[in-house]
Scaffold this motif. Structure first.
Motif, mmCIF file in Angstrom:
data_model
loop_
_atom_site.group_PDB
_atom_site.id
_atom_site.type_symbol
_atom_site.label_atom_id
_atom_site.label_comp_id
_atom_site.label_asym_id
_atom_site.label_seq_id
_atom_site.Cartn_x
_atom_site.Cartn_y
_atom_site.Cartn_z
ATOM 1 N N LEU A 75 0.890 -1.576 -0.506
ATOM 2 C CA LEU A 75 0.104 0.052 -0.188
ATOM 3 C C LEU A 75 0.898 1.215 -0.080
ATOM 4 N N ALA A 76 1.515 1.102 0.565
ATOM 5 C CA ALA A 76 3.067 2.502 0.741
ATOM 6 C C ALA A 76 3.313 2.718 -0.914
ATOM 7 N N ASP A 77 3.580 1.577 -1.476
ATOM 8 C CA ASP A 77 4.280 1.389 -2.891
ATOM 9 C C ASP A 77 2.434 2.228 -4.052
ATOM 10 N N ARG A 78 2.035 2.690 -3.294
ATOM 11 C CA ARG A 78 0.791 2.905 -4.184
ATOM 12 C C ARG A 78 0.474 4.170 -3.416
ATOM 13 N N GLY A 79 1.121 5.098 -2.272
ATOM 14 C CA GLY A 79 0.890 5.905 -1.923
ATOM 15 C C GLY A 79 0.221 6.574 -0.807
ATOM 16 N N VAL A 80 -0.231 4.393 -0.289
ATOM 17 C CA VAL A 80 -1.553 4.924 0.292
ATOM 18 C C VAL A 80 -0.821 4.405 2.353
ATOM 19 N N GLN A 81 -1.054 5.833 2.966
ATOM 20 C CA GLN A 81 -0.702 5.541 4.284
ATOM 21 C C GLN A 81 -1.097 5.120 5.542
ATOM 22 N N LEU A 82 -0.438 4.364 6.680
ATOM 23 C CA LEU A 82 -1.137 3.563 6.837
ATOM 24 C C LEU A 82 -0.602 4.446 8.790
ATOM 25 N N ASN A 83 -2.526 4.111 9.421
ATOM 26 C CA ASN A 83 -1.752 4.771 10.734
ATOM 27 C C ASN A 83 -1.587 3.295 11.811
ATOM 28 N N GLY A 84 -1.644 2.767 11.494
ATOM 29 C CA GLY A 84 -1.983 1.835 12.215
ATOM 30 C C GLY A 84 -2.718 0.153 11.524
ATOM 31 N N ILE A 85 -1.521 -1.055 12.359
ATOM 32 C CA ILE A 85 -2.182 -2.540 12.153
ATOM 33 C C ILE A 85 -2.185 -3.060 13.029
ATOM 34 N N VAL A 86 -3.072 -4.146 13.274
ATOM 35 C CA VAL A 86 -3.856 -5.093 14.199
ATOM 36 C C VAL A 86 -3.361 -6.124 13.623
ATOM 37 N N LEU A 87 -3.215 -6.626 14.982
ATOM 38 C CA LEU A 87 -2.304 -8.142 13.994
ATOM 39 C C LEU A 87 -2.998 -9.763 14.780
ATOM 40 N N VAL A 88 -4.120 -9.897 14.121
ATOM 41 C CA VAL A 88 -4.590 -10.524 15.124
ATOM 42 C C VAL A 88 -4.580 -12.901 14.779
ATOM 43 N N SER A 89 -4.125 -12.717 16.145
ATOM 44 C CA SER A 89 -3.013 -14.321 15.815
ATOM 45 C C SER A 89 -2.585 -14.161 14.658
ATOM 46 N N THR A 90 -1.416 -13.946 15.278
ATOM 47 C CA THR A 90 -0.453 -14.324 14.095
ATOM 48 C C THR A 90 0.200 -14.841 13.499
ATOM 49 N N VAL A 91 0.634 -14.795 12.090
ATOM 50 C CA VAL A 91 1.871 -15.882 11.318
ATOM 51 C C VAL A 91 2.301 -15.004 10.545
ATOM 52 N N LEU A 92 3.537 -14.397 10.578
ATOM 53 C CA LEU A 92 4.473 -13.600 9.623
ATOM 54 C C LEU A 92 5.091 -14.220 8.863
ATOM 55 N N ASN A 93 5.746 -15.258 9.147
ATOM 56 C CA ASN A 93 7.211 -16.507 8.728
ATOM 57 C C ASN A 93 6.513 -17.650 8.222
ATOM 58 N N PHE A 94 6.357 -18.339 7.751
ATOM 59 C CA PHE A 94 6.269 -19.568 7.762
ATOM 60 C C PHE A 94 7.027 -21.020 7.953
ATOM 61 N N TYR A 139 7.712 -13.732 18.922
ATOM 62 C CA TYR A 139 9.265 -14.478 17.949
ATOM 63 C C TYR A 139 9.115 -13.330 17.206
ATOM 64 N N ASP A 140 8.738 -13.544 16.476
ATOM 65 C CA ASP A 140 8.492 -12.978 14.504
ATOM 66 C C ASP A 140 8.409 -11.008 14.697
ATOM 67 N N ILE A 141 7.709 -11.013 15.696
ATOM 68 C CA ILE A 141 7.702 -9.381 15.598
ATOM 69 C C ILE A 141 9.110 -8.758 15.877
ATOM 70 N N GLY A 142 8.882 -9.532 17.325
ATOM 71 C CA GLY A 142 10.693 -9.270 18.045
ATOM 72 C C GLY A 142 12.265 -9.134 17.286
ATOM 73 N N HIS A 143 11.503 -9.809 16.169
ATOM 74 C CA HIS A 143 13.153 -10.488 15.077
ATOM 75 C C HIS A 143 12.931 -9.391 13.890
ATOM 76 N N MET A 144 12.734 -8.367 13.560
ATOM 77 C CA MET A 144 12.532 -7.664 12.971
ATOM 78 C C MET A 144 13.629 -6.384 12.681
ATOM 79 N N ALA A 145 14.380 -6.921 13.523
ATOM 80 C CA ALA A 145 15.489 -5.469 13.638
ATOM 81 C C ALA A 145 14.818 -4.352 13.458
#
Length: 514
Positions: free
Chosen positions: A228-247, A466-472
């Motif tokens: 979305l940022a690449d399309r010019g859409v700037q987000l204020n916030g993201i809510v992750l409910v029951s998260t899986v980012l890294n398979f 773990y996933d969120i805590g390892h985003m450097a």
């Protein structure tokens, strides 16, 4: 790898509940099977390139006031870069005219799967109408109960629930086929175009913008942060409910570390810990410390671990998880989630749910290795599907020739492509934490909320940590991240106490992000 990842991801969805379709007897397909398969699906062919919106005026009595709103079910047409129609994307929007006009916050919400509609979030979480699935047991048969949601987020933000392509009432258009949407990046493109189209159609480009994704929807939400940022859409916030980012985190020893604290909460809930029963969050803290410390260190030793060390770890695991030392040792200290669901209450001849392990059920084979179904999904799927169809087509009177698909797992089959072109390059197995980290660096004002159920055996809360805590991320950006935990499962919003606390937590989060 693709097939195993697909099997895993289908179980991540809150709708992982469907009987296997039996194959035809013999080696040959039924007569005329190929001819029938080649015919166009009338449910797809009926989708129209013309956008529609069928608004209704409604009101809801909340705990402290009444709120008037407009509910708009409709379709948006998304097009490719050449202007050709690609898909008719179904949405249900809830908007409030409170004098703020286009600068009122707007939130886009979706479930995951991949292959799930957004029926669950729409009818169970933050909208003004909610299915009554308040108890961790099978919902009584029809007529199903649904009504005003006292914990709706509508007083804080307008809400737009979006069904993924080929699910709900979203369908391909023109020359596009279903398979054109079956992949991480194809899916991100469709949702990015849908959100962009909604902002344009309804004049919401200047509104504070939020995303709420659940399960695989969190994978999608993190990927959308950069798309979305690449399309010019700037987000204020993201809510992750029951998260899986890294398979990749579902494989290997780190997966075992991630799941262990959830095993401990299940042992606590089902009475498999020694009396006197400790405070739940103190128990969680102890389990986290053991998992990240002695347990992780033991697993890293591999074959070099001594028998004495194995025995010591097994004893500690048994105390925390409610499993026997013998079973843990036979499992080489590595108990997979499906085995845990079967083993924890084996002495009671019961299985526990995967999506929400407060739910219990029985199996034909009490000696089986893993459950044959998800007790939670079996308990609530009929209620959600029945209530949504009644609400959408009878109550709201929405007119369409299409039928609502709660999911499209059968259609996706083996075709979902889990590869992802992230900001760091091509990935064989998706990890959108890299995209999310890049988006937060590029937009250091964007806030992130990680929402977790303590009894979720699909996406363990320690794995999200773990996933969120390892985003450097640098400390000043990490300060934009919040974590919340609730004594419920994957869909913690169905639990009344958790839902009320979640609403308060979200209200605080939204206030901090504007």
């Amino acid at each position: 790898m693709r097939s195993s990842l697909l099997a895993l991801s289908l179980l991540l969805s809150t709708t992982a509940f469907a009987a296997d379709t039996p194959a035809p007897a013999g080696d040959a397909p039924p007569a005329k099977a190929k001819e029938e398969a080649a015919k166009p699906d009338p449910d797809v062919a009926a989708a129209s390139v013309e956008e529609d919106a069928q608004p209704k005026k409604r009101s809801i009595s909340m705990r402290d006031r009444s709120l008037s709103y407009t509910v708009t079910p409709g379709h948006l047409t998304i097009r490719d870069d050449d202007g050709a129609p690609k898909a008719s994307m179904f949405y249900v929007a809830y908007t409030v005219d409170n004098g703020r006009g286009p600068v009122r916050p707007v939130t886009f919400l979706f479930n995951g799967g991949p292959g799930s509609s957004t029926m669950w979030l729409h009818m169970g979480s933050f909208g003004p109408v909610k299915v009554d699935a308040s108890l961790p047991e099978t919902v009584q048969g029809p007529p199903f109960r649904y009504g005003a949601n006292p914990d709706t987020l509508l007083d804080v933000s307008d809400l737009v629930f979006i069904d993924a392509p080929t699910t709900g009432l979203s369908r391909p258009l023109g020359k596009a086929e279903s398979k054109d949407f079956f992949g991480v990046d194809k899916d991100l493109d469709a949702f990015g175009r849908t959100i962009q189209r909604y902002l344009t159609k309804y004049g919401r480009w200047n509104s504070p913008k939020f995303i709420i994704g659940e399960s695989y929807g969190t994978t999608r939400a993190a990927g959308l942060s950069t798309a979305l940022a690449d399309r010019g859409v700037q987000l204020n916030g993201i809510v992750l409910v029951s998260t899986v980012l890294n398979f990749n985190s579902f494989n290997g020893d780190q997966s075992m570390v991630n799941f262990l604290p959830t095993y401990a909460t299940n042992a606590w809930y089902h009475g498999k810990v020694a009396e006197p029963k400790p405070d739940l969050m103190s128990w969680v803290a102890e389990a986290k410390a053991f998992a990240a410390g002695p347990y992780a260190a033991a697993l890293q030793k591999g074959a070099a671990i001594t028998e004495a060390e194995k025995q010591s770890i097994a004893q500690q695991m048994a105390r925390l998880t409610g499993l026997s030392e013998a079973y843990i040792l036979r499992s080489n200290l590595r108990v997979n989630p499906d085995r845990f669901e079967r083993e924890l209450l084996r002495d009671r001849r019961q299985i526990i749910g995967r999506i929400d392990s407060r739910y219990v059920g029985t199996d034909a084979d009490a000696a089986g290795e893993k459950p044959s179904y998800d007790a939670q999904a079996a308990a609530i799927t009929g209620a959600f599907a029945g209530a949504l169809n009644d609400y959408l087509f009878r109550d709201l009177g929405y007119k369409t020739p299409l039928s609502y698909r709660p999911n499209n797992y059968a259609g996706i089959g083996e075709d979902w492509n889990f590869q992802h072109k992230s900001v760091e390059g091509q990935q064989l197995a998706v990890d959108t934490s890299a995209d999310l980290a890049a988006a937060m660096r590029g937009n250091p004002r964007m806030k992130l909320l990680s929402v977790n159920g303590l009894y979720d055996l699909a996406t363990p809360f320690f794995g999200a940590d773990y996933d969120i805590g390892h985003m450097a991320l640098e400390p000043q950006i990490t300060a934009n991240i919040r974590y919340t935990y609730y004594p419920a499962g994957h869909m913690m919003y169905t639990d009344p106490g958790s839902a009320r606390q979640l609403k308060a937590d979200l209200a605080d989060f939204y206030a901090s992000a504007q």
